[in-house]
Design a protein around this motif. Sequence first.
Motif, PDB file in Angstrom:
ATOM      1  N   VAL A 202      -3.804   6.415   3.749  1.00 25.18           N
ATOM      2  CA  VAL A 202      -4.596   6.326   2.519  1.00 25.18           C
ATOM      3  C   VAL A 202      -3.707   5.823   1.393  1.00 25.18           C
ATOM      4  O   VAL A 202      -2.622   6.376   1.151  1.00 25.18           O
ATOM      5  CB  VAL A 202      -5.203   7.700   2.155  1.00 25.18           C
ATOM      6  CG1 VAL A 202      -6.109   7.572   0.930  1.00 25.18           C
ATOM      7  CG2 VAL A 202      -5.990   8.269   3.347  1.00 25.18           C
ATOM      8  N   TYR A 203      -4.174   4.776   0.693  1.00 29.71           N
ATOM      9  CA  TYR A 203      -3.392   4.146  -0.364  1.00 29.71           C
ATOM     10  C   TYR A 203      -4.077   4.313  -1.720  1.00 29.71           C
ATOM     11  O   TYR A 203      -5.309   4.274  -1.805  1.00 29.71           O
ATOM     12  CB  TYR A 203      -3.246   2.643  -0.103  1.00 29.71           C
ATOM     13  CG  TYR A 203      -2.404   2.274   1.090  1.00 29.71           C
ATOM     14  CD1 TYR A 203      -1.052   1.982   0.949  1.00 29.71           C
ATOM     15  CD2 TYR A 203      -2.965   2.210   2.361  1.00 29.71           C
ATOM     16  CE1 TYR A 203      -0.276   1.612   2.043  1.00 29.71           C
ATOM     17  CE2 TYR A 203      -2.195   1.854   3.465  1.00 29.71           C
ATOM     18  CZ  TYR A 203      -0.857   1.559   3.303  1.00 29.71           C
ATOM     19  OH  TYR A 203      -0.090   1.203   4.379  1.00 29.71           O
ATOM     20  N   PRO A 204      -3.296   4.469  -2.796  1.00 29.72           N
ATOM     21  CA  PRO A 204      -3.884   4.455  -4.148  1.00 29.72           C
ATOM     22  C   PRO A 204      -4.620   3.137  -4.395  1.00 29.72           C
ATOM     23  O   PRO A 204      -4.288   2.100  -3.813  1.00 29.72           O
ATOM     24  CB  PRO A 204      -2.663   4.594  -5.065  1.00 29.72           C
ATOM     25  CG  PRO A 204      -1.618   5.241  -4.211  1.00 29.72           C
ATOM     26  CD  PRO A 204      -1.844   4.734  -2.825  1.00 29.72           C
ATOM     27  N   PHE A 205      -5.595   3.187  -5.279  1.00 30.06           N
ATOM     28  CA  PHE A 205      -6.481   2.041  -5.517  1.00 30.06           C
ATOM     29  C   PHE A 205      -5.741   0.793  -5.984  1.00 30.06           C
ATOM     30  O   PHE A 205      -6.188  -0.333  -5.751  1.00 30.06           O
ATOM     31  CB  PHE A 205      -7.548   2.406  -6.550  1.00 30.06           C
ATOM     32  CG  PHE A 205      -7.046   2.424  -7.977  1.00 30.06           C
ATOM     33  CD1 PHE A 205      -7.276   1.353  -8.827  1.00 30.06           C
ATOM     34  CD2 PHE A 205      -6.326   3.510  -8.479  1.00 30.06           C
ATOM     35  CE1 PHE A 205      -6.814   1.349 -10.139  1.00 30.06           C
ATOM     36  CE2 PHE A 205      -5.855   3.525  -9.778  1.00 30.06           C
ATOM     37  CZ  PHE A 205      -6.101   2.443 -10.610  1.00 30.06           C
ATOM     38  N   ASP A 206      -4.607   0.962  -6.666  1.00 33.13           N
ATOM     39  CA  ASP A 206      -3.897  -0.173  -7.252  1.00 33.13           C
ATOM     40  C   ASP A 206      -2.694  -0.616  -6.420  1.00 33.13           C
ATOM     41  O   ASP A 206      -1.812  -1.315  -6.912  1.00 33.13           O
ATOM     42  CB  ASP A 206      -3.446   0.159  -8.674  1.00 33.13           C
ATOM     43  CG  ASP A 206      -2.598   1.420  -8.756  1.00 33.13           C
ATOM     44  OD1 ASP A 206      -2.428   2.103  -7.727  1.00 33.13           O
ATOM     45  OD2 ASP A 206      -2.093   1.723  -9.869  1.00 33.13           O
ATOM     46  N   THR A 207      -2.666  -0.216  -5.148  1.00 31.74           N
ATOM     47  CA  THR A 207      -1.570  -0.626  -4.275  1.00 31.74           C
ATOM     48  C   THR A 207      -1.582  -2.148  -4.096  1.00 31.74           C
ATOM     49  O   THR A 207      -2.624  -2.722  -3.778  1.00 31.74           O
ATOM     50  CB  THR A 207      -1.697   0.046  -2.898  1.00 31.74           C
ATOM     51  OG1 THR A 207      -1.725   1.466  -3.061  1.00 31.74           O
ATOM     52  CG2 THR A 207      -0.528  -0.337  -2.001  1.00 31.74           C
ATOM     53  N   PRO A 208      -0.461  -2.818  -4.295  1.00 33.49           N
ATOM     54  CA  PRO A 208      -0.414  -4.269  -4.083  1.00 33.49           C
ATOM     55  C   PRO A 208      -0.808  -4.612  -2.647  1.00 33.49           C
ATOM     56  O   PRO A 208      -0.377  -3.928  -1.705  1.00 33.49           O
ATOM     57  CB  PRO A 208       1.040  -4.634  -4.368  1.00 33.49           C
ATOM     58  CG  PRO A 208       1.542  -3.529  -5.247  1.00 33.49           C
ATOM     59  CD  PRO A 208       0.826  -2.296  -4.785  1.00 33.49           C
ATOM     60  N   PRO A 209      -1.620  -5.643  -2.440  1.00 37.01           N
ATOM     61  CA  PRO A 209      -2.049  -5.996  -1.075  1.00 37.01           C
ATOM     62  C   PRO A 209      -0.879  -6.330  -0.158  1.00 37.01           C
ATOM     63  O   PRO A 209      -0.946  -6.072   1.050  1.00 37.01           O
ATOM     64  CB  PRO A 209      -2.962  -7.207  -1.289  1.00 37.01           C
ATOM     65  CG  PRO A 209      -2.658  -7.709  -2.663  1.00 37.01           C
ATOM     66  CD  PRO A 209      -2.220  -6.525  -3.453  1.00 37.01           C
ATOM     67  N   GLN A 210       0.210  -6.870  -0.721  1.00 36.53           N
ATOM     68  CA  GLN A 210       1.366  -7.199   0.106  1.00 36.53           C
ATOM     69  C   GLN A 210       1.955  -5.955   0.761  1.00 36.53           C
ATOM     70  O   GLN A 210       2.432  -5.991   1.902  1.00 36.53           O
ATOM     71  CB  GLN A 210       2.452  -7.889  -0.745  1.00 36.53           C
ATOM     72  CG  GLN A 210       2.018  -9.208  -1.357  1.00 36.53           C
ATOM     73  CD  GLN A 210       1.356  -9.025  -2.725  1.00 36.53           C
ATOM     74  OE1 GLN A 210       0.922  -7.927  -3.084  1.00 36.53           O
ATOM     75  NE2 GLN A 210       1.295 -10.105  -3.488  1.00 36.53           N
ATOM     76  N   GLU A 211       1.917  -4.830   0.025  1.00 39.08           N
ATOM     77  CA  GLU A 211       2.443  -3.580   0.576  1.00 39.08           C
ATOM     78  C   GLU A 211       1.590  -3.091   1.743  1.00 39.08           C
ATOM     79  O   GLU A 211       2.117  -2.581   2.741  1.00 39.08           O
ATOM     80  CB  GLU A 211       2.490  -2.515  -0.529  1.00 39.08           C
ATOM     81  CG  GLU A 211       3.019  -1.178  -0.063  1.00 39.08           C
ATOM     82  CD  GLU A 211       3.066  -0.143  -1.177  1.00 39.08           C
ATOM     83  OE1 GLU A 211       2.982   1.059  -0.873  1.00 39.08           O
ATOM     84  OE2 GLU A 211       3.192  -0.545  -2.362  1.00 39.08           O
ATOM     85  N   ILE A 212       0.278  -3.244   1.620  1.00 36.71           N
ATOM     86  CA  ILE A 212      -0.625  -2.816   2.698  1.00 36.71           C
ATOM     87  C   ILE A 212      -0.456  -3.714   3.919  1.00 36.71           C
ATOM     88  O   ILE A 212      -0.305  -3.243   5.051  1.00 36.71           O
ATOM     89  CB  ILE A 212      -2.079  -2.832   2.203  1.00 36.71           C
ATOM     90  CG1 ILE A 212      -2.269  -1.798   1.087  1.00 36.71           C
ATOM     91  CG2 ILE A 212      -3.043  -2.563   3.363  1.00 36.71           C
ATOM     92  CD1 ILE A 212      -3.634  -1.828   0.443  1.00 36.71           C
ATOM     93  N   LEU A 213      -0.454  -5.026   3.710  1.00 36.32           N
ATOM     94  CA  LEU A 213      -0.350  -5.972   4.820  1.00 36.32           C
ATOM     95  C   LEU A 213       0.999  -5.890   5.522  1.00 36.32           C
ATOM     96  O   LEU A 213       1.100  -6.174   6.720  1.00 36.32           O
ATOM     97  CB  LEU A 213      -0.597  -7.394   4.307  1.00 36.32           C
ATOM     98  CG  LEU A 213      -2.009  -7.673   3.765  1.00 36.32           C
ATOM     99  CD1 LEU A 213      -2.093  -9.059   3.146  1.00 36.32           C
ATOM    100  CD2 LEU A 213      -3.048  -7.519   4.872  1.00 36.32           C
ATOM    101  N   ALA A 214       2.041  -5.492   4.786  1.00 35.82           N
ATOM    102  CA  ALA A 214       3.377  -5.377   5.381  1.00 35.82           C
ATOM    103  C   ALA A 214       3.427  -4.306   6.470  1.00 35.82           C
ATOM    104  O   ALA A 214       4.301  -4.338   7.346  1.00 35.82           O
ATOM    105  CB  ALA A 214       4.410  -5.069   4.296  1.00 35.82           C
TER     106      ALA A 214
END
Length: 358
Positions: A202-214
Amino acid sequence: MSTVYLILENGSVFKGCSFGAKGEAVGEVVFTTGMTGHIESLTDPNNYGQIVTHTFPLLGNYGVIPDDFESNCNSAIGCIVKHQCQEPSNFRSEGTLDAFLKSRNIIGICGIDTRKLTKIIRENGTMNAMITDTIPENFDMNLYITIDRLKLHKLSNAVDAVSTKEKYTINDGGKYRIALLDLGVKNSLKKALIQHDCAVTVYPFDTPPQEILAENPNGIVISGGPGDPADCKDIQDNIKMMTGVPILGIGLGHQLLAAANRFKTTKMRHGHRGSNQPSKDLMSGKVHIVKQNHSYTVEFEKTDRAEQWFKNVNDGSCDGIIYNDMPAMSVQFHPNDYVIGEFVGKICGTHPRAYRPK
Protein backbone atom coordinates in the motif's frame (compact mmCIF):
# COMPACT_ATOMS: atom_id res chain seq x y z
CA MET A 1 -31.36 13.38 25.02
CA SER A 2 -30.83 17.04 24.28
CA THR A 3 -32.26 18.93 21.31
CA VAL A 4 -30.15 19.49 18.18
CA TYR A 5 -30.91 20.99 14.78
CA LEU A 6 -30.08 20.05 11.23
CA ILE A 7 -29.88 23.14 8.99
CA LEU A 8 -29.65 22.75 5.20
CA GLU A 9 -28.24 25.39 2.88
CA ASN A 10 -31.67 25.71 1.21
CA GLY A 11 -33.05 27.01 4.52
CA SER A 12 -34.78 23.81 5.70
CA VAL A 13 -34.47 23.15 9.45
CA PHE A 14 -35.08 19.82 11.22
CA LYS A 15 -35.37 19.54 14.99
CA GLY A 16 -34.17 16.28 16.51
CA CYS A 17 -32.43 14.62 19.44
CA SER A 18 -28.69 14.41 20.02
CA PHE A 19 -26.70 11.21 20.31
CA GLY A 20 -23.09 10.32 19.71
CA ALA A 21 -20.51 13.10 19.96
CA LYS A 22 -21.45 16.63 20.96
CA GLY A 23 -20.63 19.82 19.11
CA GLU A 24 -21.15 21.11 15.59
CA ALA A 25 -20.68 19.40 12.22
CA VAL A 26 -20.60 21.16 8.84
CA GLY A 27 -20.39 19.15 5.64
CA GLU A 28 -22.20 17.79 2.62
CA VAL A 29 -25.39 15.92 3.56
CA VAL A 30 -25.93 12.70 1.59
CA PHE A 31 -28.12 9.62 1.94
CA THR A 32 -27.41 5.89 1.81
CA THR A 33 -30.05 3.27 0.97
CA GLY A 34 -28.48 0.20 2.54
CA MET A 35 -30.61 -1.79 4.98
CA THR A 36 -27.43 -2.97 6.70
CA GLY A 37 -23.80 -1.86 6.70
CA HIS A 38 -24.12 1.31 8.76
CA ILE A 39 -20.78 0.72 10.49
CA GLU A 40 -19.08 0.10 7.15
CA SER A 41 -20.62 3.32 5.83
CA LEU A 42 -19.57 5.43 8.81
CA THR A 43 -15.99 4.12 8.63
CA ASP A 44 -15.69 4.38 4.83
CA PRO A 45 -13.04 6.98 3.85
CA ASN A 46 -15.28 7.89 0.87
CA ASN A 47 -17.55 9.61 3.41
CA TYR A 48 -14.80 11.86 4.72
CA GLY A 49 -16.30 15.22 5.72
CA GLN A 50 -19.89 14.15 4.99
CA ILE A 51 -23.07 13.99 7.05
CA VAL A 52 -24.65 10.63 6.21
CA THR A 53 -28.43 10.14 6.25
CA HIS A 54 -29.58 6.54 6.64
CA THR A 55 -32.86 5.89 4.82
CA PHE A 56 -33.46 2.65 6.72
CA PRO A 57 -35.39 3.89 9.78
CA LEU A 58 -33.57 1.92 12.51
CA LEU A 59 -29.84 2.00 13.15
CA GLY A 60 -27.70 0.20 15.69
CA ASN A 61 -29.93 -2.84 16.28
CA TYR A 62 -27.09 -5.28 15.58
CA GLY A 63 -24.51 -3.16 17.35
CA VAL A 64 -20.94 -2.28 16.49
CA ILE A 65 -18.62 -4.93 15.04
CA PRO A 66 -14.97 -3.78 14.82
CA ASP A 67 -14.09 -6.55 12.34
CA ASP A 68 -16.41 -4.80 9.86
CA PHE A 69 -14.72 -1.38 10.11
CA GLU A 70 -13.58 -0.18 6.69
CA SER A 71 -10.81 2.01 8.10
CA ASN A 72 -9.44 3.66 11.21
CA CYS A 73 -8.94 7.01 9.51
CA ASN A 74 -11.19 10.05 9.28
CA SER A 75 -14.55 9.39 7.65
CA ALA A 76 -18.08 10.69 8.20
CA ILE A 77 -18.54 13.65 10.53
CA GLY A 78 -22.30 13.31 11.04
CA CYS A 79 -24.94 10.57 11.28
CA ILE A 80 -28.67 11.09 10.72
CA VAL A 81 -31.27 8.43 11.50
CA LYS A 82 -34.96 8.16 12.40
CA HIS A 83 -34.48 5.76 15.34
CA GLN A 84 -31.27 4.64 17.03
CA CYS A 85 -31.26 1.40 19.01
CA GLN A 86 -29.75 1.62 22.47
CA GLU A 87 -29.86 -2.13 23.23
CA PRO A 88 -28.33 -4.03 20.29
CA SER A 89 -28.68 -7.81 19.96
CA ASN A 90 -25.87 -9.61 18.12
CA PHE A 91 -23.30 -12.14 19.30
CA ARG A 92 -20.59 -10.20 17.40
CA SER A 93 -21.52 -6.81 18.82
CA GLU A 94 -18.98 -5.01 20.98
CA GLY A 95 -20.91 -1.85 21.78
CA THR A 96 -23.66 0.58 20.92
CA LEU A 97 -23.90 2.98 18.01
CA ASP A 98 -23.99 5.89 20.45
CA ALA A 99 -20.69 4.87 22.07
CA PHE A 100 -19.11 4.26 18.66
CA LEU A 101 -20.03 7.73 17.40
CA LYS A 102 -18.57 9.27 20.53
CA SER A 103 -15.32 7.33 20.06
CA ARG A 104 -15.04 8.59 16.46
CA ASN A 105 -16.21 12.15 17.23
CA ILE A 106 -19.18 11.71 14.87
CA ILE A 107 -22.15 13.91 15.73
CA GLY A 108 -25.52 12.18 15.56
CA ILE A 109 -29.08 13.41 15.24
CA CYS A 110 -32.12 11.14 15.49
CA GLY A 111 -35.88 11.55 15.65
CA ILE A 112 -36.24 13.57 12.44
CA ASP A 113 -38.27 12.71 9.33
CA THR A 114 -35.54 11.07 7.24
CA ARG A 115 -37.95 10.36 4.37
CA LYS A 116 -38.68 14.07 4.04
CA LEU A 117 -34.97 14.87 4.22
CA THR A 118 -34.14 12.27 1.56
CA LYS A 119 -36.81 13.68 -0.75
CA ILE A 120 -35.29 17.15 -0.38
CA ILE A 121 -31.88 15.80 -1.34
CA ARG A 122 -33.30 13.84 -4.28
CA GLU A 123 -35.20 16.86 -5.61
CA ASN A 124 -32.57 19.53 -4.94
CA GLY A 125 -29.37 17.50 -5.06
CA THR A 126 -26.77 17.05 -2.36
CA MET A 127 -26.06 20.20 -0.41
CA ASN A 128 -24.14 21.40 2.60
CA ALA A 129 -25.67 21.20 6.04
CA MET A 130 -24.94 21.75 9.70
CA ILE A 131 -25.79 19.81 12.83
CA THR A 132 -25.76 22.17 15.81
CA ASP A 133 -27.09 22.26 19.36
CA THR A 134 -27.12 26.04 19.49
CA ILE A 135 -29.92 28.15 18.02
CA PRO A 136 -29.46 31.82 18.97
CA GLU A 137 -32.39 33.98 20.05
CA ASN A 138 -32.42 35.96 16.82
CA PHE A 139 -33.10 32.80 14.82
CA ASP A 140 -34.12 34.30 11.47
CA MET A 141 -31.08 36.60 11.21
CA ASN A 142 -28.64 33.91 12.31
CA LEU A 143 -30.23 31.37 9.97
CA TYR A 144 -29.48 33.75 7.08
CA ILE A 145 -25.85 34.01 8.22
CA THR A 146 -25.61 30.24 8.66
CA ILE A 147 -26.94 29.56 5.14
CA ASP A 148 -24.33 31.90 3.65
CA ARG A 149 -21.66 30.04 5.61
CA LEU A 150 -22.93 26.67 4.40
CA LYS A 151 -22.92 27.76 0.76
CA LEU A 152 -19.27 28.74 1.05
CA HIS A 153 -18.18 25.48 2.67
CA LYS A 154 -15.95 23.30 0.48
CA LEU A 155 -14.11 20.08 1.23
CA SER A 156 -10.38 20.34 0.60
CA ASN A 157 -7.37 17.99 0.78
CA ALA A 158 -9.73 15.05 1.21
CA VAL A 159 -7.47 12.36 -0.23
CA ASP A 160 -4.49 13.63 1.77
CA ALA A 161 -6.58 13.37 4.95
CA VAL A 162 -7.44 9.67 4.50
CA SER A 163 -4.42 8.19 2.70
CA THR A 164 -1.70 6.28 4.51
CA LYS A 165 1.41 8.28 5.37
CA GLU A 166 3.80 5.34 5.10
CA LYS A 167 4.18 2.45 2.67
CA TYR A 168 3.39 -1.00 4.09
CA THR A 169 2.92 -4.57 2.83
CA ILE A 170 0.34 -7.21 3.77
CA ASN A 171 0.27 -10.92 2.82
CA ASP A 172 3.88 -10.71 1.67
CA GLY A 173 3.88 -14.33 0.50
CA GLY A 174 1.08 -13.89 -2.04
CA LYS A 175 1.53 -15.07 -5.63
CA TYR A 176 0.74 -11.74 -7.33
CA ARG A 177 2.53 -8.55 -6.28
CA ILE A 178 0.01 -5.72 -6.22
CA ALA A 179 0.82 -2.03 -5.74
CA LEU A 180 -2.21 -0.41 -4.10
CA LEU A 181 -2.34 3.37 -4.41
CA ASP A 182 -4.24 4.51 -1.32
CA LEU A 183 -6.68 7.34 -2.08
CA GLY A 184 -8.88 6.20 0.80
CA VAL A 185 -8.68 2.42 0.66
CA LYS A 186 -11.21 0.22 2.44
CA ASN A 187 -10.22 -2.79 4.51
CA SER A 188 -12.62 -4.97 2.53
CA LEU A 189 -10.64 -4.27 -0.67
CA LYS A 190 -7.40 -5.39 0.94
CA LYS A 191 -9.12 -8.55 2.20
CA ALA A 192 -10.51 -9.25 -1.28
CA LEU A 193 -7.07 -8.97 -2.88
CA ILE A 194 -5.56 -11.27 -0.25
CA GLN A 195 -8.28 -13.86 -0.99
CA HIS A 196 -7.04 -13.88 -4.59
CA ASP A 197 -3.49 -14.70 -3.42
CA CYS A 198 -2.15 -11.16 -3.81
CA ALA A 199 0.75 -9.68 -1.85
CA VAL A 200 -0.33 -6.08 -1.42
CA THR A 201 1.98 -3.11 -0.93
CA VAL A 202 0.00 0.00 0.00
CA TYR A 203 1.43 3.35 -1.11
CA PRO A 204 0.56 6.94 -0.08
CA PHE A 205 -1.51 8.78 -2.68
CA ASP A 206 1.36 11.06 -3.74
CA THR A 207 3.97 8.34 -4.27
CA PRO A 208 5.96 9.06 -7.46
CA PRO A 209 5.03 6.52 -10.17
CA GLN A 210 8.72 5.75 -10.73
CA GLU A 211 8.96 4.46 -7.16
CA ILE A 212 5.99 2.13 -7.68
CA LEU A 213 7.17 0.84 -11.07
CA ALA A 214 10.69 0.25 -9.72
CA GLU A 215 9.23 -2.51 -7.51
CA ASN A 216 8.03 -4.38 -10.66
CA PRO A 217 4.50 -5.09 -9.46
CA ASN A 218 2.33 -7.57 -11.37
CA GLY A 219 -0.55 -5.10 -11.16
CA ILE A 220 -1.56 -1.72 -9.80
CA VAL A 221 -4.84 -0.99 -7.99
CA ILE A 222 -5.97 2.63 -7.61
CA SER A 223 -8.37 2.69 -4.68
CA GLY A 224 -11.55 4.63 -4.10
CA GLY A 225 -11.56 7.76 -2.01
CA PRO A 226 -13.37 11.00 -1.18
CA GLY A 227 -13.72 14.32 -2.95
CA ASP A 228 -13.86 15.76 -6.45
CA PRO A 229 -11.64 14.04 -9.06
CA ALA A 230 -11.01 17.48 -10.58
CA ASP A 231 -9.05 18.34 -7.41
CA CYS A 232 -6.62 15.47 -8.03
CA LYS A 233 -4.70 16.68 -11.10
CA ASP A 234 -1.34 15.49 -9.74
CA ILE A 235 -2.68 11.96 -9.29
CA GLN A 236 -4.07 12.02 -12.84
CA ASP A 237 -0.62 12.98 -14.14
CA ASN A 238 0.98 10.15 -12.15
CA ILE A 239 -1.52 7.63 -13.55
CA LYS A 240 -0.51 8.61 -17.09
CA MET A 241 3.01 7.46 -16.29
CA MET A 242 1.95 4.00 -15.04
CA THR A 243 1.19 2.43 -18.42
CA GLY A 244 2.23 -1.08 -19.38
CA VAL A 245 1.29 -2.66 -16.03
CA PRO A 246 -2.26 -4.04 -15.52
CA ILE A 247 -4.31 -1.42 -13.65
CA LEU A 248 -7.62 -1.68 -11.78
CA GLY A 249 -9.28 1.62 -10.86
CA ILE A 250 -11.98 1.65 -8.19
CA GLY A 251 -14.37 4.49 -7.31
CA LEU A 252 -12.28 7.65 -7.33
CA GLY A 253 -9.55 5.56 -8.95
CA HIS A 254 -12.00 4.71 -11.75
CA GLN A 255 -12.76 8.41 -12.23
CA LEU A 256 -9.10 9.47 -12.22
CA LEU A 257 -8.09 6.71 -14.64
CA ALA A 258 -10.87 7.94 -16.95
CA ALA A 259 -9.84 11.58 -16.55
CA ALA A 260 -6.24 10.62 -17.35
CA ASN A 261 -7.61 9.14 -20.58
CA ARG A 262 -9.48 12.33 -21.48
CA PHE A 263 -12.95 11.35 -20.27
CA LYS A 264 -14.98 14.00 -18.46
CA THR A 265 -16.13 13.59 -14.86
CA THR A 266 -19.18 15.41 -13.48
CA LYS A 267 -20.98 15.67 -10.15
CA MET A 268 -24.23 13.73 -9.89
CA ARG A 269 -27.45 15.17 -8.52
CA HIS A 270 -27.42 13.06 -5.38
CA GLY A 271 -24.94 10.25 -6.10
CA HIS A 272 -25.22 6.54 -5.37
CA ARG A 273 -24.77 5.19 -1.84
CA GLY A 274 -25.75 1.79 -0.54
CA SER A 275 -25.21 -1.93 -0.96
CA ASN A 276 -28.18 -2.48 -3.28
CA GLN A 277 -27.21 -0.79 -6.57
CA PRO A 278 -27.93 -2.78 -9.78
CA SER A 279 -25.08 -2.67 -12.30
CA LYS A 280 -25.16 -4.49 -15.65
CA ASP A 281 -22.07 -6.15 -17.10
CA LEU A 282 -22.38 -5.17 -20.76
CA MET A 283 -19.97 -7.93 -21.78
CA SER A 284 -21.97 -10.81 -20.28
CA GLY A 285 -25.42 -9.23 -19.91
CA LYS A 286 -25.55 -10.17 -16.22
CA VAL A 287 -26.72 -7.73 -13.56
CA HIS A 288 -24.70 -7.51 -10.33
CA ILE A 289 -26.03 -6.01 -7.09
CA VAL A 290 -23.10 -3.94 -5.88
CA LYS A 291 -21.97 -1.53 -3.17
CA GLN A 292 -21.54 2.07 -4.27
CA ASN A 293 -20.59 5.27 -2.51
CA HIS A 294 -19.88 8.19 -4.84
CA SER A 295 -20.98 11.68 -5.88
CA TYR A 296 -19.19 11.89 -9.24
CA THR A 297 -19.49 9.93 -12.46
CA VAL A 298 -17.60 9.43 -15.71
CA GLU A 299 -19.26 10.76 -18.85
CA PHE A 300 -18.36 7.81 -21.05
CA GLU A 301 -18.24 8.12 -24.84
CA LYS A 302 -17.35 5.02 -26.85
CA THR A 303 -14.04 5.17 -28.67
CA ASP A 304 -11.67 2.62 -30.19
CA ARG A 305 -9.55 3.04 -27.09
CA ALA A 306 -12.17 2.01 -24.53
CA GLU A 307 -15.40 0.09 -24.03
CA GLN A 308 -18.03 0.59 -21.34
CA TRP A 309 -17.95 -2.44 -19.06
CA PHE A 310 -20.72 -1.80 -16.52
CA LYS A 311 -23.80 0.43 -16.62
CA ASN A 312 -25.98 1.43 -13.68
CA VAL A 313 -29.43 -0.01 -14.34
CA ASN A 314 -31.27 2.75 -12.48
CA ASP A 315 -29.93 5.80 -14.31
CA GLY A 316 -27.62 4.50 -17.03
CA SER A 317 -24.48 6.08 -15.58
CA CYS A 318 -21.09 4.55 -16.32
CA ASP A 319 -20.09 1.93 -13.75
CA GLY A 320 -17.07 0.44 -15.48
CA ILE A 321 -14.61 0.77 -18.37
CA ILE A 322 -12.22 -1.61 -20.13
CA TYR A 323 -9.35 0.05 -22.02
CA ASN A 324 -8.20 -1.47 -25.32
CA ASP A 325 -4.89 0.35 -25.75
CA MET A 326 -3.55 -0.31 -22.27
CA PRO A 327 -3.97 -3.18 -19.76
CA ALA A 328 -6.44 -1.26 -17.62
CA MET A 329 -9.98 -1.66 -16.33
CA SER A 330 -12.05 0.17 -13.77
CA VAL A 331 -15.33 0.04 -11.85
CA GLN A 332 -17.30 2.69 -10.01
CA PHE A 333 -18.43 0.28 -7.30
CA HIS A 334 -16.70 -1.74 -4.61
CA PRO A 335 -15.27 -4.66 -6.62
CA ASN A 336 -16.89 -8.03 -6.01
CA ASP A 337 -15.15 -11.39 -6.39
CA TYR A 338 -15.93 -11.39 -10.13
CA VAL A 339 -14.18 -8.07 -10.78
CA ILE A 340 -11.09 -9.00 -8.75
CA GLY A 341 -10.97 -12.28 -10.66
CA GLU A 342 -11.12 -10.45 -13.99
CA PHE A 343 -8.26 -8.19 -12.88
CA VAL A 344 -6.14 -11.19 -11.89
CA GLY A 345 -7.00 -12.57 -15.34
CA LYS A 346 -5.46 -9.44 -16.83
CA ILE A 347 -2.28 -10.12 -14.88
CA CYS A 348 -2.18 -13.76 -15.99
CA GLY A 349 -3.11 -12.94 -19.59
CA THR A 350 -6.22 -15.14 -19.39
CA HIS A 351 -8.77 -12.31 -19.40
CA PRO A 352 -11.01 -12.60 -22.52
CA ARG A 353 -9.88 -9.10 -23.49
CA ALA A 354 -6.31 -9.52 -22.37
CA TYR A 355 -4.16 -6.64 -23.52
CA ARG A 356 -1.86 -7.48 -26.38
CA PRO A 357 0.65 -4.75 -27.30
CA LYS A 358 0.80 -4.16 -31.04
